[in-house]
Design an enzyme around this catalytic site. Sequence first.
Site, PDB file in Angstrom:
ATOM      1  N   CYS A 172      -5.433   7.713   8.656  1.00 35.35           N
ATOM      2  CA  CYS A 172      -5.878   7.219   9.961  1.00 35.35           C
ATOM      3  C   CYS A 172      -5.673   8.253  11.053  1.00 35.35           C
ATOM      4  CB  CYS A 172      -5.104   5.961  10.318  1.00 35.35           C
ATOM      5  SG  CYS A 172      -5.609   4.551   9.361  1.00 35.35           S
TER       6      CYS A 172
ATOM      7  N   LYS B 238       0.835  -1.201   0.000  1.00 37.99           N
ATOM      8  CA  LYS B 238       0.000   0.000   0.000  1.00 37.99           C
ATOM      9  C   LYS B 238       0.873   1.256   0.000  1.00 37.99           C
ATOM     10  CE  LYS B 238      -2.664   2.572   3.458  1.00 37.99           C
ATOM     11  NZ  LYS B 238      -1.513   3.323   3.987  1.00 37.99           N
ATOM     12  N   ASN B 239       1.839   1.305   0.907  1.00 32.81           N
ATOM     13  CA  ASN B 239       2.589   2.555   1.062  1.00 32.81           C
ATOM     14  C   ASN B 239       3.541   2.850  -0.101  1.00 32.81           C
ATOM     15  OD1 ASN B 239       1.196   3.033   3.369  1.00 32.81           O
ATOM     16  ND2 ASN B 239       2.865   2.538   4.785  1.00 32.81           N
TER      17      ASN B 239
ATOM     18  N   ARG C 232      -0.178  14.128  13.174  1.00 29.44           N
ATOM     19  CA  ARG C 232       0.344  13.942  11.815  1.00 29.44           C
ATOM     20  C   ARG C 232       0.507  15.246  11.035  1.00 29.44           C
ATOM     21  NH1 ARG C 232      -2.261   8.573   9.190  1.00 29.44           N
ATOM     22  NH2 ARG C 232      -0.137   8.264   8.462  1.00 29.44           N
TER      23      ARG C 232
ATOM     24  N   ASP D 237       3.270   0.161  11.918  1.00 27.26           N
ATOM     25  CA  ASP D 237       2.056  -0.394  11.307  1.00 27.26           C
ATOM     26  C   ASP D 237       1.797  -1.848  11.710  1.00 27.26           C
ATOM     27  OD1 ASP D 237       1.454   1.954  10.080  1.00 27.26           O
ATOM     28  OD2 ASP D 237       2.236   1.401   8.122  1.00 27.26           O
TER      29      ASP D 237
ATOM     30  N   ARG E 254      -9.264   0.014   3.378  1.00 25.61           N
ATOM     31  CA  ARG E 254      -8.345   0.985   2.787  1.00 25.61           C
ATOM     32  C   ARG E 254      -6.969   0.377   2.560  1.00 25.61           C
ATOM     33  NH1 ARG E 254      -6.947   5.049   6.329  1.00 25.61           N
ATOM     34  NH2 ARG E 254      -5.334   5.289   4.770  1.00 25.61           N
TER      35      ARG E 254
HETATM   36  C1  UD1 Z   1       3.751   6.695   6.558  1.00 23.14           C
HETATM   37  C2  UD1 Z   1       2.837   5.543   6.234  1.00 23.14           C
HETATM   38  C3  UD1 Z   1       2.233   4.953   7.491  1.00 23.14           C
HETATM   39  C4  UD1 Z   1       3.321   4.598   8.483  1.00 23.14           C
HETATM   40  C5  UD1 Z   1       4.275   5.761   8.704  1.00 23.14           C
HETATM   41  C6  UD1 Z   1       5.473   5.392   9.558  1.00 23.14           C
HETATM   42  C7  UD1 Z   1       2.040   6.123   4.035  1.00 23.14           C
HETATM   43  C8  UD1 Z   1       0.910   6.589   3.191  1.00 23.14           C
HETATM   44  N1  UD1 Z   1       1.801   6.019   5.341  1.00 23.14           N
HETATM   45  O1  UD1 Z   1       2.912   7.691   7.169  1.00 23.14           O
HETATM   46  O2  UD1 Z   1       1.515   3.773   7.141  1.00 23.14           O
HETATM   47  O3  UD1 Z   1       2.721   4.263   9.721  1.00 23.14           O
HETATM   48  O4  UD1 Z   1       4.768   6.247   7.444  1.00 23.14           O
HETATM   49  O5  UD1 Z   1       6.140   4.308   9.028  1.00 23.14           O
HETATM   50  O6  UD1 Z   1       3.108   5.794   3.550  1.00 23.14           O
HETATM   51  N2  UD1 Z   1       5.816  14.050  11.322  1.00 23.14           N
HETATM   52  C9  UD1 Z   1       5.915  15.398  11.648  1.00 23.14           C
HETATM   53  N3  UD1 Z   1       5.966  16.302  10.634  1.00 23.14           N
HETATM   54  C10 UD1 Z   1       5.913  15.938   9.322  1.00 23.14           C
HETATM   55  C11 UD1 Z   1       5.824  14.561   8.997  1.00 23.14           C
HETATM   56  C12 UD1 Z   1       5.772  13.635  10.018  1.00 23.14           C
HETATM   57  O7  UD1 Z   1       5.956  15.754  12.822  1.00 23.14           O
HETATM   58  O8  UD1 Z   1       5.962  16.813   8.469  1.00 23.14           O
HETATM   59  C13 UD1 Z   1       5.751  13.061  12.400  1.00 23.14           C
HETATM   60  C14 UD1 Z   1       4.400  12.338  12.412  1.00 23.14           C
HETATM   61  O9  UD1 Z   1       3.404  13.057  13.110  1.00 23.14           O
HETATM   62  C15 UD1 Z   1       4.762  11.026  13.080  1.00 23.14           C
HETATM   63  C16 UD1 Z   1       6.187  10.770  12.565  1.00 23.14           C
HETATM   64  O10 UD1 Z   1       6.691  12.040  12.142  1.00 23.14           O
HETATM   65  O11 UD1 Z   1       4.769  11.184  14.473  1.00 23.14           O
HETATM   66  C17 UD1 Z   1       6.278   9.787  11.435  1.00 23.14           C
HETATM   67  O12 UD1 Z   1       5.469  10.212  10.369  1.00 23.14           O
HETATM   68  P1  UD1 Z   1       5.760   9.792   8.860  1.00 23.14           P
HETATM   69  O13 UD1 Z   1       6.936   8.868   8.773  1.00 23.14           O
HETATM   70  O14 UD1 Z   1       5.778  11.021   8.035  1.00 23.14           O
HETATM   71  O15 UD1 Z   1       4.450   8.966   8.522  1.00 23.14           O
HETATM   72  P2  UD1 Z   1       3.439   9.174   7.342  1.00 23.14           P
HETATM   73  O16 UD1 Z   1       4.158   9.564   6.084  1.00 23.14           O
HETATM   74  O17 UD1 Z   1       2.291   9.998   7.808  1.00 23.14           O
END
Ligand code: UD1
Length: 417
Positions: free
Chosen positions: A116, A22-23, A121, A304, A396
């Site tokens: 989710c 998915k990701n 986030r 995850d 999803r």
């Molecule tokens: C992606 C995955 C999700 C997975 C996660 C961590 C997708 C679509 N989703 O989510 O399934 O659980 O990686 O492996 O690929 N953060 C910030 N600022 C930012 C970005 C992130 O503070 O600009 C924080 C987030 O709130 C979280 C952490 O960093 O606490 C990790 O987030 P991130 O690795 O970006 O996850 P996603 O891309 O949302």
Amino acid sequence: MKQIVIEGENELKGTIKIGGAKNSAVALIPAAIMAQDTSTITNVPCISDCDDLLEILTLLNVKATLTDGKMVIDASNLENKVIPEDLSTRLRASYYFMGALLARFKYVEMYFPGGCNIGARPIDLHLKGFEAMGATINKENSKYIIKADELKGADIILDFASVGATINIMLAATLAKGTTVIHNAAREVEISNIAEFLNAMGASITGAGTSEIIIKGVKALHGAKTKVIPDRIEAGTYIIMGALLGNELKVEGIIPDHLAILFSKFSEMDINYELGKDYVIISKAKNIKPTNIRTVVYPGFPTDLGQPMSVLLTQCQGISLFDETIFENRMGHVKYLNNMGAHIEVSGQHAVINGPTPLHGEEIVATDLRSGAALVTAGLIATGTTIINDVEHILRGYERIITKLSDVGAKIKIIEI
Ligand code: UD1
């Protein structure tokens, strides 16, 4: 509204074939619009996130078809339109259109993404990356207006190794002028899948999969072919089910290296498995040793998989600890596991799991995608009937989950109420 209904305690025997990640898929699809012509992505999982992305592509005047896991994307007539809020909030990955459209048009208007509800986030790291490349960002309510006269290569240090920020910055940097270096980049295997696709399209990216990614900007990209890597989270979920209920359950089409941390935990817990080149065979384990799970960035234990794993911990002989360190809200399933008979004490994102506890069927709610997967796992081992509400979350991210589990002996169905 849909419900999943499970009659528990049936052994799982046969073969489950793992679909595309998915990701990866949700980033490869937006990446394809950066080409001037047609790209083909195979092994696209059959999940509602991909259907939503297809809807976004159509809206952007991209000709796209999805047949039997093969997505053909013709971006030659791409138009820079605003994706309506109700569509962009259906999934997290809509944020990748920020990087992709910014790269193509140097201008994008985009609403805050969905996904989710597992924490705040924020997307500040994505935005800081775009700013470092010369973009300016204005916010109107929940819409971002991002523009740049020219995107310029930059040295970007991420405060946190965010998967989304790493991919989004990589997308934008691919068509920037000069070289971008992402320091403290996320190392998740999906990122290499995206970088390889971009390179096949004519990009110049090295270091994907390490914490330093170097992107030399190019003028334009052409269409290319790629294949989505296997979904390590889907695989891990079924492997965990196999450790609880398997009778030589074969989980096929995996890349074992991507699941090394799960197998290493299994060895620690005295759970036996037979590993092949692209499969694992696993049976119900007895006298499982307790262990401690701490979710961290790749190659550590994936966030995850933390929730499905916590169900396995309820069946261990003693106390296990489960710590979620990536998101602030990943314990939504615990209340329901306790309703079913588990003995879990939660404090913030720290849980103490006292096992083994038999579980019994209850009517429960999937609060997010992976909590849903955890509750399906719990329903499969519970006595009696489990009814899960809000299953749209599960659909999803897990393709054909009902069919895949029914085919190996689970008594599981989805009903419309
Ligand atoms: C992606 C995955 C999700 C997975 C996660 C961590 C997708 C679509 N989703 O989510 O399934 O659980 O990686 O492996 O690929 N953060 C910030 N600022 C930012 C970005 C992130 O503070 O600009 C924080 C987030 O709130 C979280 C952490 O960093 O606490 C990790 O987030 P991130 O690795 O970006 O996850 P996603 O891309 O949302």
